[in-house]
Enzyme design. Structure first.
Site, short mmCIF file in Angstrom:
data_model
loop_
_atom_site.label_atom_id
_atom_site.label_comp_id
_atom_site.label_asym_id
_atom_site.label_seq_id
_atom_site.Cartn_x
_atom_site.Cartn_y
_atom_site.Cartn_z
N SER A 294 10.37 3.95 0.11
CA SER A 294 11.66 4.20 -0.55
C SER A 294 11.49 5.25 -1.63
O SER A 294 12.40 6.03 -1.92
CB SER A 294 12.23 2.91 -1.12
N PHE A 295 10.30 5.31 -2.21
CA PHE A 295 10.08 6.32 -3.25
C PHE A 295 10.10 7.73 -2.65
O PHE A 295 10.73 8.65 -3.18
CB PHE A 295 8.75 6.06 -3.96
N GLU A 296 9.41 7.89 -1.52
CA GLU A 296 9.43 9.21 -0.86
C GLU A 296 10.86 9.55 -0.40
O GLU A 296 11.29 10.70 -0.51
CB GLU A 296 8.49 9.22 0.34
N GLU B 21 -2.17 -2.36 -8.22
CA GLU B 21 -0.82 -2.12 -8.76
C GLU B 21 -0.67 -2.91 -10.06
O GLU B 21 -1.09 -4.06 -10.14
CB GLU B 21 0.24 -2.56 -7.73
N GLU C 259 -5.77 1.49 -2.15
CA GLU C 259 -4.57 2.24 -2.54
C GLU C 259 -4.31 2.04 -4.03
O GLU C 259 -4.15 0.92 -4.52
CB GLU C 259 -3.32 1.81 -1.75
N ASP D 30 3.18 8.30 -10.43
CA ASP D 30 4.23 8.64 -11.39
C ASP D 30 4.05 10.08 -11.85
O ASP D 30 2.97 10.45 -12.34
CB ASP D 30 4.16 7.69 -12.60
N ASN E 26 -5.13 -2.00 -14.03
CA ASN E 26 -5.18 -0.55 -14.23
C ASN E 26 -6.22 0.04 -13.27
O ASN E 26 -7.41 -0.28 -13.33
CB ASN E 26 -5.57 -0.28 -15.68
C1 LIG Z 1 6.06 6.21 -8.32
S1 LIG Z 1 5.39 4.72 -7.83
C2 LIG Z 1 4.89 5.00 -6.15
C3 LIG Z 1 4.59 3.74 -5.41
C4 LIG Z 1 4.08 3.89 -3.97
N1 LIG Z 1 2.78 4.52 -3.94
C5 LIG Z 1 5.04 4.63 -3.11
O1 LIG Z 1 4.69 5.68 -2.58
O2 LIG Z 1 6.18 4.16 -2.94
C6 LIG Z 1 3.83 4.72 -8.70
C7 LIG Z 1 3.23 3.34 -8.82
O3 LIG Z 1 1.95 3.45 -9.43
C8 LIG Z 1 1.78 2.36 -10.32
N2 LIG Z 1 0.74 2.77 -11.29
C9 LIG Z 1 0.80 3.78 -12.18
N3 LIG Z 1 -0.34 3.90 -12.86
C10 LIG Z 1 -1.16 2.92 -12.39
C11 LIG Z 1 -2.49 2.53 -12.71
N4 LIG Z 1 -3.20 3.17 -13.66
N5 LIG Z 1 -3.03 1.49 -12.06
C12 LIG Z 1 -2.30 0.83 -11.10
N6 LIG Z 1 -1.05 1.16 -10.75
C13 LIG Z 1 -0.48 2.20 -11.38
C14 LIG Z 1 3.15 2.15 -10.91
O4 LIG Z 1 3.33 0.84 -11.42
C15 LIG Z 1 4.04 2.40 -9.70
O5 LIG Z 1 4.29 1.22 -8.97
#
Ligand SMILES: C[S@@+](CC[C@H](N)C(=O)[O-])C[C@H]1O[C@@H](n2cnc3c(N)ncnc32)[C@H](O)[C@@H]1O
Length: 272
Positions: free
Chosen positions: A249-251, A129, A104, A179, A156
């Site tokens: 919670s994001f959805e 993450e 994921e 994001d 990353n």
């Molecule tokens: C909007 S949140 C959604 C989190 C989760 N997937 C959810 O549905 O609740 C996006 C997440 O992606 C992470 N993220 C963004 N770019 C990333 C990257 N290049 N590598 C790892 N994590 C990343 C952010 O830190 C954030 O926690």
């Protein structure tokens, strides 16, 4: 979730070039032999912001206790979310068994991955993450549910997919609610772009499934355009909701704002 522009300021050429290609930017040309070249750094576009985080005492205790077992700590290049390109993740050695692997990207607080790991004890999960709070909360979920089939890497995802994961190692790749970078001056930070497509194609096994979801209409449009144009994948661009995807919670925030949720699946063809 953080939505502020950020450039990961310390990433050496080898990694940054791979990340730059995935971010759709030209790679750096080396001007002299790598063995004698001074360390040079450039800053590819990344899809996240990094913030300093102080964990609460309880989170810190959980981290100290569980991280040695559940958090993969790759050698870094310079920044704390980088991965040294020589480091290879060995799922069988890490989990002590041969099992299907789900990766994921951007697992956030770990809601989806922890739920799935509980539901699917015969499958192993790697959560990727960058956000320290997210990793800490995922560790707390691991503790609450007594899970053994999850590991987390704070890195990353572009670097994880480019070099840390062996080719064709994953049965599923998840990207739920990345994001959205909704301001037009920031959309170039979105992770799903034509140049990113080599990475899911690299880490999925033939027949493996990439699952995506977003609540942001313009990002759904972009995902459909990019994935639909890639002949390596057979895509369902208007897929039914993935039943293994728990409501995060994001959805929930997106639904509260009456946004439509788009699910997309893309199956990697054999022989690519
Ligand atoms: C909007 S949140 C959604 C989190 C989760 N997937 C959810 O549905 O609740 C996006 C997440 O992606 C992470 N993220 C963004 N770019 C990333 C990257 N290049 N590598 C790892 N994590 C990343 C952010 O830190 C954030 O926690």
């Amino acid at each position: 979730m953080p939505h502020t522009p950020f450039r990961d300021s310390a990433m050496p050429d080898a990694v940054s070039d791979a990340a730059a290609r995935a971010a759709g930017e030209p790679a750096t040309e080396l001007t002299s032999a790598p063995a004698v070249a001074p360390a040079r750094f450039r800053a590819p576009m990344v899809s996240f912001v990094q913030r300093s985080t102080r964990l609460k005492d309880r989170q810190q205790r959980t981290w100290d206790e569980l991280a040695p077992r559940f958090v993969i700590e790759p050698p870094r290049v310079v920044s704390k979310t980088s991965v040294q390109p020589e480091f290879l993740f060995d799922a069988a050695a890490t989990f002590g068994r041969q099992a299907p692997l789900v990766v994921e990207i951007g697992s956030g607080q770990g809601e989806a991955v922890a739920h799935a790991a509980e539901q699917r004890p015969d499958t192993d999960f790697l959560a990727v993450e960058v956000y320290t709070q997210g990793v800490a909360q995922t560790l707390q979920r691991i503790r609450q549910r007594d899970l053994t089939n999850i590991r987390i890497v704070q890195a990353n995802a572009v670097e994880v997919l480019t070099t840390m994961l062996p080719a064709a190692c994953a049965d599923e790749l998840w990207l739920f609610f990345p994001d959205p970078w909704h301001k037009s001056k920031h959309t170039k930070r979105r992770i799903v772009t034509p140049s990113f497509m080599d990475l899911p194609a690299r880490v999925l096994r033939p027949g493996g499934v990439w699952r995506l979801a977003t609540d942001w209409a313009d990002y759904a449009r972009q995902m459909r355009e990019v994935i639909g144009a890639d002949e390596r994948f057979t895509a369902d661009l208007h897929a039914p909701r993935f039943e293994g995807r728990v409501l995060t919670s994001f959805e929930r925030k997106g639904l509260d704002k009456d946004r439509d949720i788009a699910d997309i699946t893309a199956v990697l063809s054999a022989g690519v």
